[in-house]
Design an enzyme around this catalytic site. Structure first.
Site, mmCIF file in Angstrom:
data_model
loop_
_atom_site.group_PDB
_atom_site.id
_atom_site.type_symbol
_atom_site.label_atom_id
_atom_site.label_comp_id
_atom_site.label_asym_id
_atom_site.label_seq_id
_atom_site.Cartn_x
_atom_site.Cartn_y
_atom_site.Cartn_z
ATOM 1 N N SER A 1 -44.430 31.167 21.925
ATOM 2 C CA SER A 1 -44.070 31.758 20.779
ATOM 3 C C SER A 1 -44.522 33.218 20.466
ATOM 4 O O SER A 1 -44.038 33.696 19.408
ATOM 5 C CB SER A 1 -45.018 30.928 19.722
ATOM 6 O OG SER A 1 -44.817 29.423 20.151
ATOM 7 N N HIS B 1 -37.326 30.078 22.870
ATOM 8 C CA HIS B 1 -38.234 29.556 21.925
ATOM 9 C C HIS B 1 -37.516 28.553 20.924
ATOM 10 O O HIS B 1 -36.894 28.964 20.317
ATOM 11 C CB HIS B 1 -38.702 30.855 21.239
ATOM 12 C CG HIS B 1 -39.787 30.542 20.213
ATOM 13 N ND1 HIS B 1 -39.927 31.084 18.992
ATOM 14 C CD2 HIS B 1 -40.570 29.475 20.597
ATOM 15 C CE1 HIS B 1 -40.918 30.891 18.435
ATOM 16 N NE2 HIS B 1 -41.456 29.779 19.141
ATOM 17 N N GLU C 1 -34.846 30.646 19.739
ATOM 18 C CA GLU C 1 -34.692 32.214 19.794
ATOM 19 C C GLU C 1 -34.573 32.511 21.269
ATOM 20 O O GLU C 1 -35.469 31.882 21.916
ATOM 21 C CB GLU C 1 -36.157 32.849 19.197
ATOM 22 C CG GLU C 1 -36.040 32.877 17.719
ATOM 23 C CD GLU C 1 -37.220 33.704 17.399
ATOM 24 O OE1 GLU C 1 -37.375 34.605 16.244
ATOM 25 O OE2 GLU C 1 -38.326 33.433 17.907
ATOM 26 N N ASN D 1 -41.487 34.144 14.034
ATOM 27 C CA ASN D 1 -42.805 34.053 14.035
ATOM 28 C C ASN D 1 -43.615 35.394 13.359
ATOM 29 O O ASN D 1 -44.560 35.490 12.625
ATOM 30 C CB ASN D 1 -43.659 33.486 15.086
ATOM 31 C CG ASN D 1 -43.660 32.153 15.208
ATOM 32 O OD1 ASN D 1 -43.069 31.474 14.273
ATOM 33 N ND2 ASN D 1 -43.814 31.570 16.545
#
Ligand code: 3H9
Length: 694
Positions: A420, A441, A453, A491
């Protein structure tokens, strides 16, 4: 005979067969509407034609209005005009259905006098997902066929249903006995169902028939409580305009004659079509398709059939299920035989539950289970095509895994990491094949959440990116390609959003106030509830691996204090909230701990309005998104919006954070961000240079 660019008519004995071909999904663009209308009029004018069939070429019957035409000046004939001609045709009209019969396509089918469907055909009125309601009779006709309760459920959810379970809707079902075959081996459905519909129409050509609106009694208002539906939808589809108008239109079916009610439906449809909400949702539909469309089909992806998932934790299991669901062979890998067996047991339990709930057949369950295996011996992974690593989030662990895999896997194996936050360039350096190392991801639960992702590192080859984007599409995900940077795109932006939520806590807002303000704005869940669910310690650890670039003693201190007191979130029974029997409760201890920290930092408590909370959190997202565009970590605004819509519960009716900023006006956004920059005196509030380019 050609009726328009996309519609032809052939006469087969006394049947006029109108065939639509408007690839890829036979959407009802102007030439399709004009062609069908011309066909109905021509067939009605001919003494040697007794019945009409409407069918399609290609992989599906009509999948709805052409969404690209909304927002442009309308060109006649309108869909209601075409469907009125079908309903009032003096010769009975049969629809030949296969594939996904959606929106205006389903309304067209409902407007016909008969329907023939290939087994496995799906029908639906997904208009609410575009901020619309069915605008060509769907709210009036569907309740007459499947009852009010079922129609309300289908129309307000926008979900599809199989015609196999709708005997009242379909006059004949066609089963060519192909159910045991794999998709690639099945014959094309269109010619089979079109032929069957022509024979069916010939058999009924001389029978008396009624227009579809009179074929069944209109629904009775006594059958459901519309007010209950209104309050249920006010919660479930909060802030959304279209589901409420859909209920109004369906209620009209119980109160007014068909001709009056259908006019009311049209009025509601036009109000929805011209709303900002629908414009945002239509934008979202195309935004999430453009990302994957930019990547070429890859020869590598068509050769990928075996997958290995490293790590049998929650994430690894979700990823394994996502691949198994798409028909891939998956080898689950963990460090011991016991961990591997535990992982397989969890996957087995998942499919058993799916079967108990009636979501999959016993054959589908067995098929899924036959695709899974496990090993703790890397030596068995030599021939694997794609590895997806979902192990512990620590650089040294990842490097060790990838260098070991590098020694045993064939040279063409692609190595994907589900990290992440960690630097994929650094991970790639532990292998001799950095061009095949990439990020994949997933978001938790990985078998459900749509977003992936796909992270292109410095040395990742275009071929590897194309392959992984294509594989993610095969999983029916929304893949978005991003660059390397702390937290990638989603994120990284979430950190900016969370940073402000943490500051607001220190300034005196409660977790409940912050969460309910953001939920009222449309977010699926408030940021602190999300943090408690995912575990406050995860981002805490990530912050320690990647220390913040700015020196701010208040940075995420509210979250850090929770972790320092063992309050890691739901899993420890307390985080920003406390949990009793799974129920979330406000916790005064949080306020005490945060107030003490604020005092240490010299931050004074103040009254904060819900509007201020919403503005600050959303602007933090927008500014960080623009920074990522400036740095080239995100490719375009649509990619960012697709990420936020599919990974973070951003309200679809606002289009996505960047679309929202554009719709508010970037001048105003820059003014507001500049205000925070000056008043907060924080470097991260400096307006991004990219905002002027949006
Ligand atoms: C409506 O009908 C209103 C009426 O009630 C009233 C009117 C008065 N229009 O998804 P895919 C394109 S509202 C234009 O990758 P799949 C899509 O952009 C409409 N284009 O394929 C893509 O283009 P590209 C109600 C459309 O097999 C390509 O087709 N209908 C439309 O995974 C392939 O799409 C809907 O909301 C469209 N309607 O899934 C249906 N639909 O290749 C929306 C698709 O350039 N569509 N495209 O990227 C879907 O749900 C899925 O596309 C479908 C196929 C299930 C049909």
């Amino acid at each position: 005979m050609s009726l328009s660019n996309t519609v032809t008519l052939t006469q087969q004995d006394n049947i006029g067969f109108i065939e639509v071909y408007n690839a890829p999904v036979n959407a009802l663009s102007q030439s399709v509407r004009a062609g069908i209308l011309a066909g109905i009029e021509w067939a009605n004018s001919r003494a040697d034609i007794d019945a009409i069939v409407i069918g399609c070429k290609g992989s599906t019957f009509i999948a709805g209005a052409d969404i690209k035409e909304f927002g442009q000046p309308p060109i006649a004939p309108s869909l209601p005009t075409v469907l009125s001609a079908i309903r009032n045709s003096k010769k009975p009209v049969t629809a030949a259905l296969h594939g996904t019969v959606l929106g205006g396509g389903f309304e067209l089918a409902l407007s016909c006098h008969y329907r023939i469907a290939m087994i496995g055909t799906n029908v639906g009125l997904p208009e609410v997902k575009l901020g619309l309601i069915p605008g060509a009779g769907g709210t009036q006709l569907l309740p007459r066929y499947i009852g009010l309760e079922n129609a309300l459920s289908m129309i307000t959810s926008g979900n599809m249903a199989s015609t196999d379970t709708m005997p009242d809707l379909v006059d004949m079902q066609i089963d060519e006995g192909t159910s045991g075959l794999k998709n690639a081996e099945k014959p094309e459905h269109a010619p089979i169902v079109n032929r069957a519909a022509i024979s069916f129409a010939a058999g009924t050509a001389s029978d008396p028939f009624l227009p579809p609106q009179h074929r069944r009694v209109p629904p009775s208002i006594k059958d459901v409580s519309f007010d209950e539906w209104r309050s249920k939808l006010a919660k479930k589809a909060k802030g959304q305009f279209a589901p409420q108008r859909a209920i109004d239109a369906i209620e009209a079916a119980t109160l007014r004659p068909f001709d009056e009610a259908i006019k009311l439906e049209r009025r509601f449809f036009l109000a929805c079509r011209d709303s900002e909400q629908s414009a945002s949702m239509r934008y979202a539909f195309f935004a999430e398709k453009q990302s994957a469309a930019a990547y070429k089909p890859s020869t590598i992806s068509s050769n990928i059939s075996s997958i290995s998932v490293i790590g049998a934790g929650t994430m690894g299991i979700g990823i394994a299920i996502a691949f198994i669901d798409a028909g891939f062979n998956v080898t689950l890998v963990d460090t011991t035989e016991e961990q591997c067996s535990l992982g397989l047991k969890k996957i087995r339990e998942h499919y058993e539950k799916m079967h108990e709930k009636g979501r999959i057949s016993i054959a589908e369950k067995q098929q899924a289970l036959s695709l899974m295996s496990s090993t703790y011996d890397y030596g068995k992974l030599a021939d694997i095509d794609l590895v997806v690593e979902a192990a512990f989030e620590k650089m040294s662990v990842k490097k060790m895994i990838f260098s070991s895999l590098d020694a045993v896997c064939k040279p063409s194996t692609i190595f994907a990491t589900n990290t992440s936050y960690l630097d994929i360039n650094d991970i790639a350096s532990s292998t001799t094949r950095p061009e095949l190392v990439i990020g994949m991801h997933f978001f938790s639960p990985a078998n459900i959440m749509k977003l992936v992702e796909v992270v292109k590192a410095k040395s990742t080859s275009e071929d590897a990116v194309n392959a992984v984007m294509n594989i993610a599409k095969q999983l029916r995900k929304v893949p978005v390609c991003v660059g390397v940077g702390f937290g990638f795109v989603g994120n990284r932006m979430y950190a900016a959003y969370g940073r402000e939520a943490n500051m607001l806590l220190l300034e005196g807002a409660s977790p409940e106030q912050i969460d309910s303000a953001m939920e009222a704005w449309g977010m699926a869940m408030g940021p602190l509830t999300v943090n408690d669910m995912s575990g406050i310690d995860i981002a805490y650890k990530a912050r320690r691996e990647y220390p913040p670039i700015y020196n701010d003693p208040a940075y995420f201190r509210a979250a850090d204090v929770m972790v320092e007191h063992g309050r890691l979130g739901r899993k420890t029974g307390a985080g920003f909230y406390r949990y009793e029997n799974g129920k979330r409760l406000a916790d005064p201890t949080t306020l005490t701990l945060v107030a003490a920290e604020a005092q240490k930092l010299g931050i004074e408590a103040r009254q904060i309005s819900d509007e201020d909370i919403q503005k600050r959190l959303v602007l933090a997202l927008v500014n960080e998104g623009a920074n990522l565009l400036e740095k080239g970590i995100a490719r375009n605004v649509e990619d960012i919006d697709a990420i936020w819509l599919n990974g973070y519960g951003f309200p679809r009716f606002r289009g996505g954070p960047m679309y929202y900023a554009k719709s508010v006006g970037t001048k105003l956004i820059i003014e507001n961000i500049s205000y925070f920059h000056l008043s907060e005196n924080k470097p991260w509030w400096e307006p991004s240079a990219y905002l002027n380019k949006m």
